[in-house]
Design an enzyme around this catalytic site. Structure first.
Site, PDB file in Angstrom:
ATOM      1  N   PHE A 106       1.177  -1.184  -0.584  1.00 27.81           N
ATOM      2  CA  PHE A 106      -0.396   0.154   0.121  1.00 27.81           C
ATOM      3  C   PHE A 106       1.073   1.361   0.138  1.00 27.81           C
ATOM      4  CE2 PHE A 106       0.502   0.044   4.498  1.00 27.81           C
ATOM      5  CZ  PHE A 106       0.349   1.153   4.977  1.00 27.81           C
ATOM      6  N   LYS A 107       2.507   1.341   0.747  1.00 31.92           N
ATOM      7  CA  LYS A 107       3.044   1.902   0.847  1.00 31.92           C
ATOM      8  C   LYS A 107       3.918   2.627  -0.784  1.00 31.92           C
ATOM      9  CE  LYS A 107       4.275   1.476   5.248  1.00 31.92           C
ATOM     10  NZ  LYS A 107       4.407   1.043   6.235  1.00 31.92           N
TER      11      LYS A 107
END
Length: 437
Positions: A106-107
């Site tokens: 997700f980063k």
């Protein structure tokens, strides 16, 4: 728009200053001076909009006063070169898959957005002074930031990670890149890495010699863009006719992800409530239960990206809620899962529904399963591809899961890291010596 410090002892900063400084001079975290509520028309039409248009509208609410619309849209579109699909696991439980980016975590959203925004501001400076990005990682932050910034002119990246406490695949994703990326293997835990980063920002000699910024979620350009995929998730549910009484369950470590969700909510996103899912590092759950925040040393678990004993973004949550535990409890509940709980969840979900969870997503799934009501639609955040934790997941499922081609390429690289103590003096000396090379 100006950005103020959560400690309220530093002068307000411009967006460019907040992004380049990372941490405010008074050790607080920057917050936008206002959270713009999006118009009802936006939410009526959101199901007909694509991800780029949704994210551009959200980004404009924060950054539109400081970056021309064409430039901002380019930053958004370059960042979001991949989708964040919502997948039905069973009944009223859905997975928001955030592992379709370059490093399968997700980063990638925040890391790529920040890299492009920082490059934008540097490119408009006459001096064009080189910037050194320092970032602590408990797993996926390092790979997302390193790959997001790789080769960006005028920016060097130093990644600090705890020795022996990230998976081999995660480690390979930022230790094999070389070029403008340096990996420091710290003899300690994630909290030690985070402490070194914060100490660097407070050191006068370092800041007089280097232009430092952070790409951890303490940076506004890292955490705010994570609001994009909350809006995109809601849009997908609306298309499916499932957008009523939405509950988000967020695997929570440093709390940047759930804070971005809370920001989205305050911008008008129709969400009923949030659940913060912890592993054994449960200082936030303890806060909900007692009203007292007691940070402590982190404990190593199989959901390693959540191994945080003193989450930085807790300060932002307190700022949003006026430091009122009662107010926080009205909107956010908490839960805690041990390694054994996580293993049981991964095995059970695969056996019943054929869906493979990563250890962090398992916390999110179980948090929903244990707390969702029959009239609610639950979304848990599947924050990384299960193959990033292949040994753990394989052993739980009793089978080998496939490694995506993107990860296979990383695994071919040669690890290059510098081992270092958790002493700030050693870290400071290394950074100063970098300027001489």
């Amino acid at each position: 728009m100006k950005y103020y410090s959560t400690n309220h002892k530093a002068a307000p900063a411009t967006l460019a200053e907040a992004v380049k400084k990372g941490l405010a001079p008074d050790k607080g975290l920057y917050m936008p001076e206002k959270i713009v509520r999006l118009p009802e028309e936006f939410f009526r039409n959101i199901g007909e909009m694509d991800f780029h248009d949704i994210a551009t509208a959200v980004a404009t609410a924060f950054f539109g006063e400081d970056i021309p619309s064409d430039d901002l849209k380019k930053i958004v579109c370059d960042t979001l070169s991949f989708d964040t699909p919502v997948v039905n696991v069973h009944d009223n439980i859905w997975s928001l898959e955030l592992f379709h980016g370059p490093t399968l975590a997700f980063k990638d959203v925040g890391g790529r957005f920040m890299a492009r925004m920082l490059s934008y501001f540097i490119g408009r400076e006459e001096s064009r002074k080189k910037v050194t990005v320092i970032v602590a990682t408990s797993g996926d932050t390092g790979s997302a930031v390193a790959n997001g910034f790789l080769g960006v002119d005028g920016i060097d990246v130093v990644v600090l990670y705890p020795e022996g406490k990230v998976s081999e695949i995660q480690e390979k994703q930022f230790t094999t890149l070389g070029r403008t990326i340096t990996a420091l293997e710290i003899a300690g835990n994630f909290d030690d890495c985070q402490r070194l980063v914060k100490s660097a920002f407070m050191d006068e000699e370092l800041n007089g010699t280097l232009t430092l910024t952070s790409a951890n979620s303490i940076n506004v350009a890292r955490f705010l863009p994570q609001a994009f995929y909350y809006f995109n998730a809601y849009a997908q549910l609306k298309r499916a006719g499932k957008a009523g009484n939405v509950v988000f369950c967020v695997p929570s470590g440093n709390f940047g992800n759930i804070t971005a969700g809370l920001i989205a909510w305050k911008m008008g996103l129709p969400v009923k409530r949030f659940i913060a899912a912890n592993n054994r590092n449960d200082v936030f759950l303890e806060y909900l239960q007692t009203g007292i925040y007691t940070p402590r040393a982190s404990v190593q678990t199989i959901a390693n990206a959540m191994d945080v004993g003193d989450p930085s973004n807790f300060a932002r949550v307190m700022d949003l809620y006026g430091s009122s535990a009662e107010a926080v409890r009205k909107d956010i509940s908490g839960c805690r899962y041990t390694d054994e709980d996580i293993r049981e969840t991964i095995a059970a979900v695969y056996e019943k529904y054929g869906y493979v969870l990563d250890p962090h997503g398992a916390c999110g799934y179980q948090g929903l399963s244990d707390n969702i009501g029959p009239d609610e639609t639950g979304i848990f955040l599947e924050t990384a591809h299960p193959a990033k934790f292949k040994d753990t997941v394989d052993s739980i499922l009793g089978r080998e899961i496939a490694i995506p081609a993107k990860l296979q390429e990383f695994m071919k690289g040669e690890k290059k890291s510098v081992r270092m103590s958790a002493d700030f003096g050693d870290f400071k000396k290394y950074l100063l010596e970098m300027t001489i090379k």
